[in-house]
Enzyme design. Structure first.
Site, PDB file in Angstrom:
ATOM      1  N   GLU A  64     -22.516 -10.787  -8.657  1.00 54.38           N
ATOM      2  CA  GLU A  64     -21.719 -10.267  -7.541  1.00 54.38           C
ATOM      3  C   GLU A  64     -20.565 -11.212  -7.207  1.00 54.38           C
ATOM      4  O   GLU A  64     -19.457 -10.768  -6.893  1.00 54.38           O
ATOM      5  CB  GLU A  64     -22.601 -10.036  -6.316  1.00 54.38           C
ATOM      6  CG  GLU A  64     -21.879  -9.391  -5.163  1.00 54.38           C
ATOM      7  CD  GLU A  64     -21.323  -8.009  -5.495  1.00 54.38           C
ATOM      8  OE1 GLU A  64     -20.142  -7.762  -5.161  1.00 54.38           O
ATOM      9  OE2 GLU A  64     -22.043  -7.178  -6.069  1.00 54.38           O
ATOM     10  N   GLU A  71     -12.277  -9.002  -8.786  1.00 55.22           N
ATOM     11  CA  GLU A  71     -11.556  -8.086  -7.897  1.00 55.22           C
ATOM     12  C   GLU A  71     -10.393  -8.791  -7.203  1.00 55.22           C
ATOM     13  O   GLU A  71      -9.304  -8.227  -7.079  1.00 55.22           O
ATOM     14  CB  GLU A  71     -12.503  -7.492  -6.856  1.00 55.22           C
ATOM     15  CG  GLU A  71     -13.437  -6.452  -7.434  1.00 55.22           C
ATOM     16  CD  GLU A  71     -14.344  -5.831  -6.386  1.00 55.22           C
ATOM     17  OE1 GLU A  71     -14.299  -6.251  -5.204  1.00 55.22           O
ATOM     18  OE2 GLU A  71     -15.085  -4.908  -6.742  1.00 55.22           O
TER      19      GLU A  71
END
Length: 116
Positions: A64, A71
Site C-alpha cells: 500500500e 500514485e
C-alpha cells in the site's frame, strides 16, 4: 559512517510512514492488521503462524505504501488525466489487491482449523 545523515534518513522514512497513514486505504489496512493481531493473541498461534501473520501484514502495508508512492509520482508527472497514468495507478492498486486477497486466504488457512 555519518550518524547525522543516518538519523536524517530514518526521519524521512518515519515521515513517509506518517504520510501514508493519511491515506484511507492505509487506515483500513492498519485497522485490519490490529484486528488480526488481536485474533492471533486470542487464538494462541504458534511461533510459525505468528511469523506468517507478521509477514503478510507487512507485505500488505508495504504494498500500500508503494502504491501511494506510485500514485504521488504519477500525479506529479501527469496532473491531467492520461490513459498511461491511469494504467500505472490501476496496476499498482491491483498489486495491493492481489496481496491483500492472498493474505485473507492465508489468514483463513491459519485461523479456520483452530476455530472449527
Amino acid at each position: 559512517m555519518d550518524v547525522h545523515k543516518l538519523l536524517k534518513s530514518f526521519g524521512y522514512a518515519f515521515y513517509g510512514i506518517w504520510t501514508a497513514m493519511r491515506e484511507q486505504n492505509m487506515r483500513i489496512h492498519i485497522i485490519s492488521a490490529i484486528i488480526v493481531i488481536i485474533a492471533s493473541i486470542l487464538t494462541g498461534l504458534t511461533i510459525n503462524e505468528w511469523l506468517i501473520i507478521i509477514l503478510v501484514i507487512t507485505l500488505v502495508i508495504g504494498a500500500e505504501m508503494i502504491n501511494t508512492a506510485i500514485e504521488s509520482v504519477v500525479n506529479l508527472a501527469s496532473p491531467e488525466i492520461h490513459p498511461l497514468a491511469k494504467q500505472a495507478k490501476d496496476v499498482a492498486a491491483g498489486a495491493v489487491l492481489v496481496i491483500a486477497l492472498a493474505s485473507v486466504i492465508i489468514g483463513l488457512l491459519i485461523f479456520l482449523p483452530k476455530w472449527f
